[in-house]
Design a protein around this motif. Structure first.
Motif, PDB file in Angstrom:
ATOM      1  N   ILE A 216      31.274  29.974-118.806  1.00  0.00           N
ATOM      2  CA  ILE A 216      32.069  30.991-119.499  1.00  0.00           C
ATOM      3  C   ILE A 216      33.220  31.489-118.639  1.00  0.00           C
ATOM      4  O   ILE A 216      34.342  31.660-119.107  1.00  0.00           O
ATOM      5  CB  ILE A 216      31.161  32.163-119.917  1.00  0.00           C
ATOM      6  CG1 ILE A 216      30.123  31.681-120.934  1.00  0.00           C
ATOM      7  CG2 ILE A 216      31.986  33.302-120.524  1.00  0.00           C
ATOM      8  CD1 ILE A 216      29.107  32.733-121.323  1.00  0.00           C
ATOM      9  N   TYR A 217      32.927  31.752-117.369  1.00  0.00           N
ATOM     10  CA  TYR A 217      33.937  32.278-116.443  1.00  0.00           C
ATOM     11  C   TYR A 217      34.199  31.275-115.327  1.00  0.00           C
ATOM     12  O   TYR A 217      33.428  30.343-115.107  1.00  0.00           O
ATOM     13  CB  TYR A 217      33.487  33.615-115.868  1.00  0.00           C
ATOM     14  CG  TYR A 217      33.282  34.690-116.908  1.00  0.00           C
ATOM     15  CD1 TYR A 217      34.351  35.161-117.666  1.00  0.00           C
ATOM     16  CD2 TYR A 217      32.018  35.237-117.131  1.00  0.00           C
ATOM     17  CE1 TYR A 217      34.168  36.148-118.628  1.00  0.00           C
ATOM     18  CE2 TYR A 217      31.829  36.229-118.082  1.00  0.00           C
ATOM     19  CZ  TYR A 217      32.901  36.677-118.829  1.00  0.00           C
ATOM     20  OH  TYR A 217      32.722  37.648-119.773  1.00  0.00           O
ATOM     21  N   PHE A 254      38.229  29.494-123.798  1.00  0.00           N
ATOM     22  CA  PHE A 254      38.157  30.595-122.821  1.00  0.00           C
ATOM     23  C   PHE A 254      39.105  31.724-123.228  1.00  0.00           C
ATOM     24  O   PHE A 254      38.749  32.908-123.203  1.00  0.00           O
ATOM     25  CB  PHE A 254      38.526  30.063-121.434  1.00  0.00           C
ATOM     26  CG  PHE A 254      38.871  31.119-120.425  1.00  0.00           C
ATOM     27  CD1 PHE A 254      37.879  31.748-119.695  1.00  0.00           C
ATOM     28  CD2 PHE A 254      40.198  31.482-120.210  1.00  0.00           C
ATOM     29  CE1 PHE A 254      38.198  32.727-118.755  1.00  0.00           C
ATOM     30  CE2 PHE A 254      40.532  32.459-119.284  1.00  0.00           C
ATOM     31  CZ  PHE A 254      39.527  33.079-118.566  1.00  0.00           C
ATOM     32  N   ARG A 257      37.610  33.737-126.001  1.00  0.00           N
ATOM     33  CA  ARG A 257      36.529  34.633-125.551  1.00  0.00           C
ATOM     34  C   ARG A 257      37.090  35.852-124.850  1.00  0.00           C
ATOM     35  O   ARG A 257      36.638  36.982-125.069  1.00  0.00           O
ATOM     36  CB  ARG A 257      35.584  33.887-124.602  1.00  0.00           C
ATOM     37  CG  ARG A 257      34.756  32.800-125.233  1.00  0.00           C
ATOM     38  CD  ARG A 257      33.653  32.339-124.310  1.00  0.00           C
ATOM     39  NE  ARG A 257      34.145  31.794-123.050  1.00  0.00           N
ATOM     40  CZ  ARG A 257      34.442  30.503-122.855  1.00  0.00           C
ATOM     41  NH1 ARG A 257      34.303  29.631-123.843  1.00  0.00           N
ATOM     42  NH2 ARG A 257      34.868  30.079-121.677  1.00  0.00           N
ATOM     43  N   MET A 260      38.423  38.746-126.895  1.00  0.00           N
ATOM     44  CA  MET A 260      37.429  39.532-127.619  1.00  0.00           C
ATOM     45  C   MET A 260      36.891  40.700-126.795  1.00  0.00           C
ATOM     46  O   MET A 260      36.211  41.568-127.329  1.00  0.00           O
ATOM     47  CB  MET A 260      36.275  38.632-128.050  1.00  0.00           C
ATOM     48  CG  MET A 260      36.663  37.585-129.093  1.00  0.00           C
ATOM     49  SD  MET A 260      35.299  36.467-129.509  1.00  0.00           S
ATOM     50  CE  MET A 260      34.153  37.625-130.279  1.00  0.00           C
TER      51      MET A 260
END
Length: 297
Positions: A216-217, A254, A257, A260
């Motif tokens: 995710i990161y 990415f 995401r 958000m």
């Protein structure tokens, strides 16, 4: 048992190496405290202080939460940014403060005299802006400012190895964004645009496309300053090269995401403190403040 007042001053841990840091990270305090509502029963030796049993520890945390809600936190003065009224090198700082949920004021430099006043007052160590007033200090140098904010608000990794990776990604992104920042001051931007597009798609974006495959990161599984800079950079690229992320689905996902995140979602809306794409007025203001007679590039 440690008193609630003493815990307020020293911090209290509900698990291994998880102190509640009241003054250092006030925006995240409440979120951290309410984690007690989903704590699973750990082994007794994991609780701190060690003489407390689990039920006592959780009760104490909830009592501590009630106490905190009734006591005003000691806050430093508001952060103040000194820069021209536009993006430039200050925009990454605005982004990072926004993600850290730190409110800030701005002093916009519009005349040469304002800049000279900062110089004569001794606030600009190397005669450069941006200048950021924070925690009683007057900080200059963009990377130093970003690192300070990232460290203070837990956006700089968990250890030295995380931090060096974050710094490598961040500096690469800042190199690319600097090329974009110079475009409004370029006499013939066409060759520069071609160079930026080539480097973005051949050198920079492939790195992030690869690292974001399956995670995710960028670093350590948690949000960092590098993630914030990557989002800022991709949005800048899309302003110039529509569809440039088409060949980089991981980077595009990415980006989705990141937008958000509530603070970022608000920052991207009209009326926020995010600055618009540089225009002629911005160029004119920069040339006035720095006494430039013609486009420098």
């Amino acid at each position: 048992m440690m008193s609630s007042a003493k815990m307020l001053m020293t911090g209290f841990s509900i698990g291994r190496n998880q102190p509640i840091e009241i003054i250092r990270r006030p925006p995240r305090l409440q979120q951290f405290l309410w984690r007690s509502s989903i704590i699973q029963r750990p082994e007794p030796h994991l609780l701190c202080p060690p003489h407390l049993d689990f039920s006592t520890a959780v009760t104490t945390v909830h009592s501590f939460t009630d106490l905190i809600s009734k006591i005003p936190l000691v806050m430093a003065g508001k952060v103040v940014l000194h820069y021209v009224n536009g993006r430039g090198r200050m925009e990454s700082i605005r982004w990072l403060l926004t993600v850290a949920e730190v409110d800030f004021d701005e002093v916009h430099l519009t005349t040469r005299d304002q800049y000279k006043k900062l110089l004569s007052d001794g606030h600009l160590m190397f005669q450069q802006i941006p200048l950021v007033e924070i925690d009683g200090m007057k900080l200059i140098q963009t990377k130093a400012i970003l690192n300070y904010i990232a460290e203070k608000y837990n956006l700089h990794g968990k250890d030295l190895k995380d931090r060096v990776m974050i710094n490598m990604y961040s500096e690469g992104l800042m190199d690319l964004m600097e090329m974009i920042m110079l475009l409004p001051f370029t006499k013939d931007p066409k060759p520069k645009l071609d160079n930026i597009q080539a480097k973005a798609t051949e050198r920079y974006l492939p790195v992030f496309e690869k690292v974001l495959s399956g995670q995710i990161y960028l670093v350590g599984g948690k949000l960092s300053v590098a993630d914030v800079l990557l989002l800022e950079c991709t949005l800048m690229l899309e302003e110039i090269f529509v569809g440039i992320l088409g060949g980089f689905p991981n980077v595009k996902a990415f980006q989705g995401r990141m937008t958000m995140i509530p603070a970022i979602d608000s920052f991207l809306k009209p009326g926020s403190k995010r600055k618009p794409k540089p225009d002629d007025q911005y160029v004119k203001s920069v040339m006035e403040v720095f006494d430039l007679k013609s486009l420098p590039f």
